[in-house]
Design an enzyme around this catalytic site. Structure first.
Site, PDB file in Angstrom:
ATOM      1  N   ASP A  97       0.861  -1.197   0.000  1.00 22.45           N
ATOM      2  CA  ASP A  97       0.000   0.000   0.000  1.00 22.45           C
ATOM      3  C   ASP A  97       0.892   1.240   0.000  1.00 22.45           C
ATOM      4  OD1 ASP A  97       0.849  -0.543   2.674  1.00 22.45           O
ATOM      5  OD2 ASP A  97      -0.676   0.831   3.431  1.00 22.45           O
ATOM      6  N   GLU A 163       0.075  -0.838   5.807  1.00 20.25           N
ATOM      7  CA  GLU A 163       1.158  -0.269   6.600  1.00 20.25           C
ATOM      8  C   GLU A 163       0.988   1.221   6.806  1.00 20.25           C
ATOM      9  OE1 GLU A 163       4.960   1.320   7.950  1.00 20.25           O
ATOM     10  OE2 GLU A 163       3.882   1.880   6.125  1.00 20.25           O
TER      11      GLU A 163
END
Ligand SMILES: [Zn+2]
Ligand SMILES: [Zn+2]
Ligand SMILES: [Zn+2]
Ligand SMILES: [Zn+2]
Lengths: 473, 473
Positions: A97, A163
């Site tokens: 991400d 994250e």
């Protein structure tokens, strides 16, 4: 190490393909912070799984559940490449991400369109944080296959998609899988940080923890007009600013009694580590955009950043914060501050000291307002043994690829999952960065230098080779 | 005064019509703060002008110009009723704009739909602030006409439509028209404030001023992450909170040297004024929603509110203010504070003292951050002579209508236009409230008691009769 030359040649030969792989990854706007982008985060997971499977890895999804009712968390990819009981097994972590990005924020190029300039800087959201490093591991596999080289270790992979939004669900997964999917792990390698500067690579062996507090002062039932009430009520802002000044001074000294008693004494060995580090005050002053550092000595500044605690006042919730001139007496104000913790501070003891201090100072104020201090969250510091074979292998690989011994660094901030990997696997954890201090992750014009991407791919592969050869204590 | 009985009977007879007049006014949502409501503000001006003209007054528009390009300020109504050179001329001020209001804010009724409960409380935005008082003057004219009573004075009117948004353009108009349209003015009466409590009427003769400052501390070129920079940079928040604590203590004492030297000594005559005031700590504690007052003596609390200076810390611009736990080191923080000023403080001297104090304290900090203090705006305190014939007339009228001598009050806040009227006309200014302390202007469920509206209409008319008879010194 025998195979490295052939490996390096193969990596160079595949440069164009590796850049295209990164271009495809950057093109998927897998922004975890924006719920409407969640399908793109999932698409990125699917793309990554397919790439890995094409390379011969086996991959399974772990679903952490819902973020909110109606919004699923993206899957964590649990991958394995190789399962030879005679080889060591390395667990690598990364995230697929990215941070939000909009051209209008001031990007010079479209953030989800990898754009390479004449100096080989590859601009794009996620280029360096953390798609480049994640794809680095895929590149390592591909180059070994194409060059018909035996893969030196068994590779376990943990690639998550949350994250940038607090790694929701990841800790629970690691706790569950450390003794299952990841049970063979001999050491852990995380590539999700950066060189200290631009010229010298580093290995990172420590992170500070963070204990975040709020200090609430309340009195009146609602916000008041200062014309009507000024001078007649005990104003919460007055109490709060007074309490905040008892926490830290402007030389960075924490004023809460007992905090420094817990800090591990500086050893000669540690001091020696700082001597060769490539770091000058210019670098920090440039990054800072000013010369308002507390010290003007580079080594001292690094120690203050890495191995001593600090306390920052972040702001106040509930007070007037807009431009302009509102004549309000805020009824309830909440000061925010946090302490960066280091070895051997005990988090519970830190909170006990903070609470006792605030209570004592509040009593001194003789106020009729109500004062409450509370911990919002804490995350522990982490420090690894830089003499471990995992670090020795990484150091040799770095010297081989970059021609220089890496700096051994710590970082001031926390990456909470690092500690989780260490605690749950019981193995050494290494932070092995690919990009440099100028990559601007989380900012506009994020980039990864092509050189760092390609040499970084060589580095990750070399590291696995040296890991295979290191003597295990 | 001869005619008052007939006047009062006529007012009572017209009660229904007066309430309907207020209902029509409240139904026009003349919210000056919302640009999209600007047509309603103009509509309100037109409605008010038409009502006045129907009653025989002559009215002209004064256009202050544009608020922003493309957004005209609403007109100020300059009205006149009567021009007998043998009568005194009273200038009355009010405003026809209102605060924003939405049912969803928590109103028990539709805010622009006047709703009368069984206790005669008339709920609606603008009912008490300031449409009720403005219409009071219209009601006075109508009752005199209907009862065939001679109007006792010449009435000049100033009704503006931007009071809730800073009275933009009004000061300039007054400066221009004081010697033109308003040149015959013998005294000024403003009805736009409230009784101190709920049972006893008052006349208001003083307001504190307000000098608003910002205190800027800057260092780093941009906001920093506390993990990376905590402990290494001089944090602007630390300096700012330290400086803020040097301004005032939590007992309300201003710590800036010299501030109290300028405050007029308390006279016996003034102390005597406070003795009869109907005011208890219950009232303030109830309004405050807590008992966190600095003093628990009602007279002392009133003095702190009305005739002593105060300093409030309003908040900080640039620091973290949201809920949650962001680990930012703000790069530039701007503290906001203001001083309520009283006779005989000189505003320029106040600013000089503030600046000198901050500079001295900043030097003590030994910081490498940059510190700047600056005045955002100041408005002077105002105090009128409560022995003036204007006040004597209002006191007699109050006693006649309400059966009790009014309290002589000041207010803690500033109404800057009061001072402008005094300075530009050179005449005595009286604040003559209609509503009570429970009316909740600016809040949900704003109301005006029907009794206060009707008795208030009698009061305004009686005041004009007594004004006509008072001996002019
Ligand atoms: Zn990252
Ligand atoms: Zn990141
Ligand atoms: Zn008003
Ligand atoms: Zn108002």
């Amino acid at each position: 190490v025998a195979d490295l030359k052939a490996y390096y040649e193969q990596v160079d030969a595949l440069e164009g393909a590796f850049v295209e792989r990164l271009r495809k990854a950057v093109a998927i706007p897998s922004v975890s912070a924006e719920p409407e982008r969640r399908p793109d985060v999932v698409k990125m997971a699917e793309w990554l799984k397919a790439e890995l499977e094409t390379l011969g890895a086996s991959v399974q999804y772990y679903y952490p559940g819902e973020q909110h009712p109606g919004l699923d968390l993206p899957p964590v990819l649990l991958g394995r490449y190789g399962s030879d009981p005679n080889k060591r097994t390395i667990l690598v972590y990364g995230h697929y991400d990215v941070q939000p990005a909009f051209k209008e924020d001031g990007w010079d190029s479209q953030p989800f369109d990898l754009t390479i300039d004449k100096d080989g800087r590859m601009f794009g959201r996620g280029s360096t944080d953390d798609k480049g490093p994640v794809l680095g591991w895929l590149n390592v596999i591909e180059a070994h296959k194409k060059a018909n080289l035996e893969f030196p270790v068994n590779l376990l992979m943990c690639f998550e998609g949350m994250e940038e939004s607090g790694s929701e669900g990841l800790e629970e997964m690691i706790k569950k899988e450390a003794k299952n999917f990841y049970k063979d792990t001999d050491a852990v390698c995380i590539s999700d940080n950066y060189w200290l500067g631009t010229t010298k690579p580093c290995l990172t062996y420590g992170l500070r923890g963070c204990s975040y507090y709020q200090l609430e002062v309340s009195g009146p039932g609602q916000d008041l007009h200062s014309g009507v009430y000024g001078g007649t009520v005990t104003e919460p802002m007055t109490d709060l600013t007074n309490l905040m000044t008892t926490l830290v001074d402007n030389k960075g000294k924490i004023l809460i009694p007992g905090i420094y008693d817990q800090v591990a004494p500086l050893t000669d060995k540690e001091v020696a580590l700082y001597q060769n580090i490539d770091f000058g005050m210019d670098t920090i002053h440039e990054a800072l955009g000013s010369t308002t550092t507390i010290s003007n000595d580079a080594k001292e500044t690094l120690m203050k950043r890495w191995r001593f605690p600090s306390l920052s006042l972040h702001g106040i919730e509930g007070a007037y914060y807009a431009p302009g001139a509102k004549t309000v007496i805020p009824a309830k104000v909440i000061g925010k501050f946090s302490i960066r913790t280091v070895p051997n501070m005990e988090l519970a003891e830190v909170t006990r000291l903070v609470t006792a201090h605030v209570e004592k100072e509040a009593a001194k104020l003789g106020t009729n307002n109500t004062i409450k201090v509370s911990l919002i969250h804490d995350g522990k510091w982490w420090v690894a043994d830089p003499d471990h074979w995992n670090f020795r292998a990484a150091a040799k690989a770095t010297e081989q690829v970059w021609g220089v011994k890496p700096d051994l660094t710590r970082e001031g901030g926390s990456i909470p999952i690092t500690l989780t990997f260490e605690e749950e696997t019981g193995k050494n954890v290494l932070l092995l960065p690919m990009g440099t201090s100028t990559d601007q992750p989380h900012s506009i014009n994020e980039k990864l230098d092509k050189k760092n991407y390609i040499q970084g791919t060589k580095l990750l592969g070399s590291y696995l080779h040296y890991v295979a050869e290191e003597k295990m204590e």
